[in-house]
Design a protein around this motif. Structure first.
Motif, PDB file in Angstrom:
ATOM      1  N   ILE A   2      -4.748 -36.568 -21.188  1.00 32.67           N
ATOM      2  CA  ILE A   2      -5.075 -37.387 -22.180  1.00 32.67           C
ATOM      3  C   ILE A   2      -6.386 -38.182 -22.373  1.00 32.67           C
ATOM      4  CG2 ILE A   2      -4.123 -39.431 -23.246  1.00 32.67           C
ATOM      5  CD1 ILE A   2      -2.148 -37.459 -23.240  1.00 32.67           C
ATOM      6  N   GLU A   3      -6.868 -37.911 -23.497  1.00 32.92           N
ATOM      7  CA  GLU A   3      -8.382 -38.573 -23.604  1.00 32.92           C
ATOM      8  C   GLU A   3      -8.296 -39.606 -24.702  1.00 32.92           C
ATOM      9  OE1 GLU A   3     -10.895 -35.503 -25.222  1.00 32.92           O
ATOM     10  OE2 GLU A   3     -10.786 -34.551 -22.897  1.00 32.92           O
ATOM     11  N   THR A   4      -8.772 -40.767 -24.274  1.00 27.63           N
ATOM     12  CA  THR A   4      -8.956 -41.750 -25.363  1.00 27.63           C
ATOM     13  C   THR A   4     -10.200 -42.326 -25.737  1.00 27.63           C
ATOM     14  OG1 THR A   4      -8.983 -43.682 -23.694  1.00 27.63           O
ATOM     15  CG2 THR A   4      -6.545 -42.818 -24.479  1.00 27.63           C
ATOM     16  N   ALA A   5     -10.342 -42.947 -27.074  1.00 25.19           N
ATOM     17  CA  ALA A   5     -11.467 -43.397 -27.487  1.00 25.19           C
ATOM     18  C   ALA A   5     -11.401 -44.458 -28.587  1.00 25.19           C
ATOM     19  CB  ALA A   5     -12.417 -42.521 -28.164  1.00 25.19           C
ATOM     20  N   VAL A   6     -12.009 -45.577 -28.449  1.00 24.03           N
ATOM     21  CA  VAL A   6     -11.886 -46.463 -29.615  1.00 24.03           C
ATOM     22  C   VAL A   6     -12.889 -46.605 -30.472  1.00 24.03           C
ATOM     23  CG1 VAL A   6     -11.580 -49.284 -30.002  1.00 24.03           C
ATOM     24  CG2 VAL A   6     -10.814 -48.200 -27.761  1.00 24.03           C
ATOM     25  N   ASP A   7     -12.188 -46.399 -31.982  1.00 19.93           N
ATOM     26  CA  ASP A   7     -13.133 -46.379 -33.086  1.00 19.93           C
ATOM     27  C   ASP A   7     -12.837 -47.592 -33.918  1.00 19.93           C
ATOM     28  OD1 ASP A   7     -14.726 -45.691 -34.992  1.00 19.93           O
ATOM     29  OD2 ASP A   7     -13.694 -43.731 -35.510  1.00 19.93           O
ATOM     30  N   GLY A   8     -13.514 -48.806 -34.037  1.00 24.08           N
ATOM     31  CA  GLY A   8     -12.851 -49.922 -34.864  1.00 24.08           C
ATOM     32  C   GLY A   8     -11.725 -50.261 -34.295  1.00 24.08           C
ATOM     33  N   GLY A   9     -10.853 -50.576 -35.202  1.00 29.05           N
ATOM     34  CA  GLY A   9      -9.209 -50.710 -35.013  1.00 29.05           C
ATOM     35  C   GLY A   9      -8.728 -49.572 -34.613  1.00 29.05           C
ATOM     36  N   VAL A  10      -9.070 -48.680 -34.515  1.00 27.69           N
ATOM     37  CA  VAL A  10      -8.090 -47.350 -33.910  1.00 27.69           C
ATOM     38  C   VAL A  10      -8.339 -46.887 -32.558  1.00 27.69           C
ATOM     39  CG1 VAL A  10      -7.480 -45.218 -34.562  1.00 27.69           C
ATOM     40  CG2 VAL A  10      -7.876 -46.706 -36.453  1.00 27.69           C
ATOM     41  N   THR A  11      -7.465 -46.844 -31.532  1.00 28.47           N
ATOM     42  CA  THR A  11      -7.376 -46.214 -30.381  1.00 28.47           C
ATOM     43  C   THR A  11      -7.072 -44.612 -30.886  1.00 28.47           C
ATOM     44  OG1 THR A  11      -6.951 -47.968 -29.114  1.00 28.47           O
ATOM     45  CG2 THR A  11      -6.794 -45.821 -28.015  1.00 28.47           C
ATOM     46  N   VAL A  13      -5.986 -41.245 -29.423  1.00 31.77           N
ATOM     47  CA  VAL A  13      -5.332 -40.818 -28.388  1.00 31.77           C
ATOM     48  C   VAL A  13      -5.566 -39.134 -28.560  1.00 31.77           C
ATOM     49  CG1 VAL A  13      -3.453 -40.344 -26.658  1.00 31.77           C
ATOM     50  CG2 VAL A  13      -4.267 -42.644 -27.705  1.00 31.77           C
ATOM     51  N   THR A  14      -5.944 -38.257 -27.654  1.00 34.82           N
ATOM     52  CA  THR A  14      -6.025 -36.693 -27.835  1.00 34.82           C
ATOM     53  C   THR A  14      -5.347 -36.097 -26.614  1.00 34.82           C
ATOM     54  OG1 THR A  14      -8.247 -36.963 -28.892  1.00 34.82           O
ATOM     55  CG2 THR A  14      -7.391 -34.591 -28.339  1.00 34.82           C
ATOM     56  N   LEU A  15      -4.282 -35.396 -27.158  1.00 38.51           N
ATOM     57  CA  LEU A  15      -3.624 -34.438 -26.082  1.00 38.51           C
ATOM     58  C   LEU A  15      -4.587 -33.227 -25.938  1.00 38.51           C
ATOM     59  CD1 LEU A  15      -0.157 -34.144 -27.944  1.00 38.51           C
ATOM     60  CD2 LEU A  15      -0.991 -36.015 -26.371  1.00 38.51           C
ATOM     61  N   LEU A  32       0.343 -40.292 -21.477  1.00 39.49           N
ATOM     62  CA  LEU A  32       0.510 -40.609 -22.713  1.00 39.49           C
ATOM     63  C   LEU A  32       1.097 -41.793 -22.806  1.00 39.49           C
ATOM     64  CD1 LEU A  32       0.290 -39.722 -25.663  1.00 39.49           C
ATOM     65  CD2 LEU A  32       2.632 -38.534 -25.489  1.00 39.49           C
ATOM     66  N   ARG A  33       2.110 -42.245 -22.171  1.00 36.66           N
ATOM     67  CA  ARG A  33       2.817 -43.260 -22.265  1.00 36.66           C
ATOM     68  C   ARG A  33       1.815 -44.576 -21.868  1.00 36.66           C
ATOM     69  NH1 ARG A  33       8.035 -44.089 -18.406  1.00 36.66           N
ATOM     70  NH2 ARG A  33       6.277 -43.801 -16.891  1.00 36.66           N
ATOM     71  N   SER A  34       1.039 -44.445 -20.696  1.00 40.35           N
ATOM     72  CA  SER A  34      -0.094 -45.473 -20.581  1.00 40.35           C
ATOM     73  C   SER A  34      -0.998 -45.729 -21.585  1.00 40.35           C
ATOM     74  CB  SER A  34      -0.682 -44.861 -19.320  1.00 40.35           C
ATOM     75  OG  SER A  34       0.256 -45.237 -18.184  1.00 40.35           O
ATOM     76  N   ALA A  35      -1.357 -44.366 -22.325  1.00 36.46           N
ATOM     77  CA  ALA A  35      -2.732 -44.730 -23.157  1.00 36.46           C
ATOM     78  C   ALA A  35      -2.018 -45.403 -24.534  1.00 36.46           C
ATOM     79  CB  ALA A  35      -3.039 -43.141 -23.678  1.00 36.46           C
ATOM     80  N   ALA A  83       8.515 -45.734 -26.023  1.00 37.63           N
ATOM     81  CA  ALA A  83       7.232 -46.458 -25.823  1.00 37.63           C
ATOM     82  C   ALA A  83       6.520 -46.194 -26.952  1.00 37.63           C
ATOM     83  CB  ALA A  83       6.683 -45.952 -24.636  1.00 37.63           C
ATOM     84  N   ILE A  84       6.339 -45.048 -27.574  1.00 31.49           N
ATOM     85  CA  ILE A  84       5.616 -44.780 -28.941  1.00 31.49           C
ATOM     86  C   ILE A  84       6.068 -45.858 -30.165  1.00 31.49           C
ATOM     87  CG2 ILE A  84       5.055 -43.291 -30.681  1.00 31.49           C
ATOM     88  CD1 ILE A  84       4.579 -41.263 -28.278  1.00 31.49           C
ATOM     89  N   ALA A  85       7.679 -45.488 -30.109  1.00 35.28           N
ATOM     90  CA  ALA A  85       8.216 -46.183 -31.098  1.00 35.28           C
ATOM     91  C   ALA A  85       8.213 -47.742 -31.044  1.00 35.28           C
ATOM     92  CB  ALA A  85       9.798 -45.780 -31.210  1.00 35.28           C
ATOM     93  N   GLU A  86       8.144 -48.143 -29.736  1.00 33.39           N
ATOM     94  CA  GLU A  86       8.486 -49.689 -29.569  1.00 33.39           C
ATOM     95  C   GLU A  86       6.864 -50.274 -29.233  1.00 33.39           C
ATOM     96  OE1 GLU A  86      11.236 -50.440 -26.562  1.00 33.39           O
ATOM     97  OE2 GLU A  86      12.819 -49.857 -27.896  1.00 33.39           O
ATOM     98  N   SER A  87       5.976 -49.576 -29.297  1.00 36.94           N
ATOM     99  CA  SER A  87       4.685 -50.120 -28.878  1.00 36.94           C
ATOM    100  C   SER A  87       3.965 -51.226 -29.942  1.00 36.94           C
ATOM    101  CB  SER A  87       3.639 -49.072 -28.828  1.00 36.94           C
ATOM    102  OG  SER A  87       3.307 -48.559 -29.966  1.00 36.94           O
ATOM    103  N   GLU A  88       3.379 -51.964 -29.667  1.00 39.19           N
ATOM    104  CA  GLU A  88       2.778 -53.002 -30.576  1.00 39.19           C
ATOM    105  C   GLU A  88       2.153 -52.393 -31.516  1.00 39.19           C
ATOM    106  OE1 GLU A  88       2.656 -57.310 -31.798  1.00 39.19           O
ATOM    107  OE2 GLU A  88       3.890 -56.348 -30.318  1.00 39.19           O
ATOM    108  N   ALA A  89       1.282 -51.414 -31.215  1.00 42.22           N
ATOM    109  CA  ALA A  89       0.208 -50.795 -32.327  1.00 42.22           C
ATOM    110  C   ALA A  89       0.949 -49.804 -33.220  1.00 42.22           C
ATOM    111  CB  ALA A  89      -0.579 -49.921 -31.421  1.00 42.22           C
ATOM    112  N   VAL A  90       0.671 -49.732 -34.351  1.00 36.53           N
ATOM    113  CA  VAL A  90       1.107 -48.657 -35.346  1.00 36.53           C
ATOM    114  C   VAL A  90       0.608 -47.386 -34.745  1.00 36.53           C
ATOM    115  CG1 VAL A  90       0.930 -47.866 -37.555  1.00 36.53           C
ATOM    116  CG2 VAL A  90       1.300 -50.160 -37.291  1.00 36.53           C
ATOM    117  N   VAL A  91       1.537 -46.179 -34.702  1.00 36.65           N
ATOM    118  CA  VAL A  91       1.031 -45.269 -34.055  1.00 36.65           C
ATOM    119  C   VAL A  91       1.245 -44.174 -35.331  1.00 36.65           C
ATOM    120  CG1 VAL A  91       1.419 -43.297 -32.183  1.00 36.65           C
ATOM    121  CG2 VAL A  91       1.838 -45.764 -31.830  1.00 36.65           C
TER     122      VAL A  91
END
Length: 229
Positions: A2-11, A13-15, A32-35, A83-91
């Motif tokens: 899993i790779e992550t990067a923040v771009d403005g208001g978007v995180t 997450v790349t498999l 993935l769950r942690s990301a 975790a994806i479905a219940e995360s605070e962020a829109v995925v």
């Protein structure tokens, strides 16, 4: 994986296990769950590196599991999808290439699914004597309807992006899925979170309506000074 990067208001997450078509081991699922749960932006964009979105579970791992380990592996995948479905962020899932088995199931858990013209989808488990056990048997009928879901799950057939759009498996076919995540992130974060919670609410209608009104009141109180055409 899993790779992550923040771009403005978007995180973003790349498999990132392209040599295995982004197939998941236990460690990959946990990462993935942690990301997703650790994202601090209002929107998370989920995509796959290389030619595939995800092949789902890594079969070299699955075939070595005993019965108890297989149950635990299914439960881990379910917990990641939840975790994806219940995360605070829109995925937002951006599917660019094949999504198979668990890859489809993880996309189903996302709030928005968009595909490129190269995307394809299949629940191929039945051809191997398996089926998708990361929540897909519950989510797929809710999203595409019982008849379409049963057809996909029992036939194992592959559908392209246009058919996925027709059946509601994805909401758009675009050349660059990341632009959809960026578009959503331009909106008010509190409103995004409230809409996600209300859309995900499976309480009875009266309770949903009460919660909807309360959430609307919260947003008016929070944003009254900024409301104008």
């Amino acid at each position: 994986m899993i790779e992550t990067a923040v771009d403005g208001g978007v995180t973003r997450v790349t498999l990132s296990r392209p040599a295995r078509r982004n197939a998941f081991t236990e460690a990959g699922l946990r990462a993935l769950r942690s990301a997703v749960t650790g994202a601090e932006t209002p929107v998370v964009s989920l995509s796959g590196a290389g030619e595939a979105f995800s092949a789902g579970a890594d079969l070299t791992v699955v075939k070595e599991l005993d019965r108890e380990e297989a149950r635990a592996f299914a439960q881990l995948g379910q917990s990641v999808a939840t975790a994806i479905a219940e995360s605070e962020a829109v995925v937002v899932a951006g599917i660019d290439g094949p999504a198979r088995g668990g890859g489809v199931e993880l996309a189903l858990a996302c709030d928005v699914r968009v595909a490129t013209p190269e995307a394809t989808f299949a629940e191929t488990g039945v051809s191997l004597g398996l089926f998708g056990a990361w929540g897909g048997t519950a989510r797929l009928p809710r999203i595409v309807g019982g008849g379409e879901a049963m057809d996909l799950a029992l036939s194992g057939r592959t559908v392209d992006a246009e058919e996925a759009l027709r059946m509601g498996l994805v909401s758009r076919v675009v050349d660059h899925p990341a632009t959809v995540a960026a578009e959503i992130a331009e909106n008010n974060p509190a409103a995004l979170s409230a809409v996600k919670r209300r859309m995900r609410d499976d309480a009875d209608r009266a309770v949903q309506h009460a919660r909807e009104a309360e959430a609307f009141a919260d947003l008016v109180e929070r944003n009254a000074a900024d409301l104008s055409w």
